[in-house]
Motif scaffolding. Sequence first.
Motif, mmCIF file in Angstrom:
data_model
loop_
_atom_site.group_PDB
_atom_site.id
_atom_site.type_symbol
_atom_site.label_atom_id
_atom_site.label_comp_id
_atom_site.label_asym_id
_atom_site.label_seq_id
_atom_site.Cartn_x
_atom_site.Cartn_y
_atom_site.Cartn_z
ATOM 1 N N UNK A 18 0.857 -1.179 0.000
ATOM 2 C CA UNK A 18 0.000 0.000 0.000
ATOM 3 C C UNK A 18 0.896 1.232 0.000
ATOM 4 N N UNK A 19 0.809 2.022 -1.080
ATOM 5 C CA UNK A 19 1.586 3.254 -1.188
ATOM 6 C C UNK A 19 0.689 4.401 -0.747
ATOM 7 N N UNK A 20 1.156 5.132 0.264
ATOM 8 C CA UNK A 20 0.380 6.224 0.836
ATOM 9 C C UNK A 20 1.061 7.561 0.585
ATOM 10 N N UNK A 21 0.357 8.446 -0.101
ATOM 11 C CA UNK A 21 0.818 9.813 -0.272
ATOM 12 C C UNK A 21 0.243 10.683 0.827
ATOM 13 N N UNK A 22 0.401 11.981 0.676
ATOM 14 C CA UNK A 22 -0.135 12.907 1.680
ATOM 15 C C UNK A 22 -1.546 13.343 1.288
ATOM 16 N N UNK A 23 -1.657 14.160 0.268
ATOM 17 C CA UNK A 23 -2.929 14.702 -0.213
ATOM 18 C C UNK A 23 -2.713 15.106 -1.667
ATOM 19 N N UNK A 24 -3.643 14.797 -2.572
ATOM 20 C CA UNK A 24 -3.434 15.148 -3.974
ATOM 21 C C UNK A 24 -3.199 16.644 -4.175
ATOM 22 N N UNK A 25 -2.315 16.963 -5.121
ATOM 23 C CA UNK A 25 -2.046 18.348 -5.474
ATOM 24 C C UNK A 25 -3.110 18.904 -6.406
ATOM 25 N N UNK A 26 -2.945 20.157 -6.765
ATOM 26 C CA UNK A 26 -3.936 20.871 -7.575
ATOM 27 C C UNK A 26 -4.227 20.187 -8.911
ATOM 28 N N UNK A 27 -3.196 19.773 -9.624
ATOM 29 C CA UNK A 27 -3.397 19.142 -10.932
ATOM 30 C C UNK A 27 -4.127 17.810 -10.763
ATOM 31 N N UNK A 28 -3.727 17.040 -9.765
ATOM 32 C CA UNK A 28 -4.393 15.752 -9.516
ATOM 33 C C UNK A 28 -5.862 15.964 -9.162
ATOM 34 N N UNK A 70 -0.477 -6.181 -7.275
ATOM 35 C CA UNK A 70 -0.614 -6.195 -5.819
ATOM 36 C C UNK A 70 -0.294 -4.879 -5.135
ATOM 37 N N UNK A 71 -0.358 -3.775 -5.888
ATOM 38 C CA UNK A 71 -0.042 -2.459 -5.325
ATOM 39 C C UNK A 71 -1.317 -1.631 -5.219
ATOM 40 N N UNK A 72 -1.537 -1.055 -4.035
ATOM 41 C CA UNK A 72 -2.668 -0.172 -3.803
ATOM 42 C C UNK A 72 -2.204 1.251 -3.531
ATOM 43 N N UNK A 73 -3.130 2.192 -3.667
ATOM 44 C CA UNK A 73 -2.840 3.614 -3.448
ATOM 45 C C UNK A 73 -3.875 4.235 -2.521
ATOM 46 N N UNK A 74 -3.414 5.188 -1.734
ATOM 47 C CA UNK A 74 -4.319 6.045 -0.968
ATOM 48 C C UNK A 74 -3.499 7.189 -0.424
ATOM 49 N N UNK A 75 -4.138 8.015 0.387
ATOM 50 C CA UNK A 75 -3.468 9.140 1.029
ATOM 51 C C UNK A 75 -3.713 9.098 2.524
ATOM 52 N N UNK A 76 -2.801 9.668 3.273
ATOM 53 C CA UNK A 76 -2.944 9.684 4.728
ATOM 54 C C UNK A 76 -3.893 10.778 5.187
ATOM 55 N N UNK A 77 -4.052 11.830 4.393
ATOM 56 C CA UNK A 77 -4.926 12.947 4.739
ATOM 57 C C UNK A 77 -6.251 12.788 4.006
ATOM 58 N N UNK A 78 -7.338 12.774 4.765
ATOM 59 C CA UNK A 78 -8.669 12.694 4.164
ATOM 60 C C UNK A 78 -9.072 14.048 3.607
ATOM 61 N N UNK A 84 -2.556 25.886 -2.837
ATOM 62 C CA UNK A 84 -1.539 25.285 -3.679
ATOM 63 C C UNK A 84 -1.414 23.793 -3.440
ATOM 64 N N UNK A 85 -0.231 23.270 -3.776
ATOM 65 C CA UNK A 85 -0.021 21.825 -3.733
ATOM 66 C C UNK A 85 1.025 21.376 -2.718
ATOM 67 N N UNK A 86 1.749 22.299 -2.129
ATOM 68 C CA UNK A 86 2.845 21.912 -1.245
ATOM 69 C C UNK A 86 2.342 21.321 0.070
ATOM 70 N N UNK A 87 2.971 20.224 0.468
ATOM 71 C CA UNK A 87 2.628 19.604 1.750
ATOM 72 C C UNK A 87 2.837 20.563 2.917
ATOM 73 N N UNK A 88 3.812 21.442 2.798
ATOM 74 C CA UNK A 88 4.091 22.386 3.890
ATOM 75 C C UNK A 88 2.934 23.355 4.127
ATOM 76 N N UNK A 116 8.059 12.576 3.130
ATOM 77 C CA UNK A 116 8.166 12.798 4.565
ATOM 78 C C UNK A 116 6.868 13.173 5.253
ATOM 79 N N UNK A 117 6.039 13.988 4.627
ATOM 80 C CA UNK A 117 4.771 14.373 5.249
ATOM 81 C C UNK A 117 3.863 13.165 5.385
ATOM 82 N N UNK A 118 3.788 12.357 4.358
ATOM 83 C CA UNK A 118 2.974 11.144 4.430
ATOM 84 C C UNK A 118 3.479 10.231 5.540
ATOM 85 N N UNK A 119 4.807 10.097 5.654
ATOM 86 C CA UNK A 119 5.386 9.234 6.696
ATOM 87 C C UNK A 119 5.096 9.776 8.090
#
Length: 164
Positions: A18-28, A70-78, A84-88, A116-119
Amino acid sequence: MTTKRCFPPVVDSRTRILVLGSLPGEVSLAQSQYYAHKQNRFWHLMGDVLGVDLVGLDYPGRLQALLGHGVGLWDVVAEARRDGSLDSNIRDHAGNDLIGLIGTLPGLRAIAFNGGTAAKIGGKALGEHGDRHAILRLPSSSPAYTLAYAEKRVAWLALRAWLD
């Protein structure tokens, strides 16, 4: 600041990683697609991991290829407030129910955080439940994280250990 929301998880009963990002950016968000920004290297990196040209596929084909391996995707932030798109710039975030999702994935072997933000957020959300799976903290696929592609690729290739 506007409130941004993540996409539904892309998983099935075969999900082992399971690959977890933070939150989709503007383009996504605008395209309703994970990792839609052309400069984000996610699809290149996962293509290298799987040995498949994911970049050459349309979006539904990319998701099917991930699931088929066998790879899944999601984000840690609902949802969160973010300009903008920056995690910061993420503010007042609500986390996704990672423990609930993981409970539905009987074959899950590894959880990989994309950046790092997702982690940081995901590690807190998992707590002791994270001890049941391999945890990988991968360099962000985002163009904002300027580590050379070759170095990102080396780290991401570690995912191959949990594919078979």
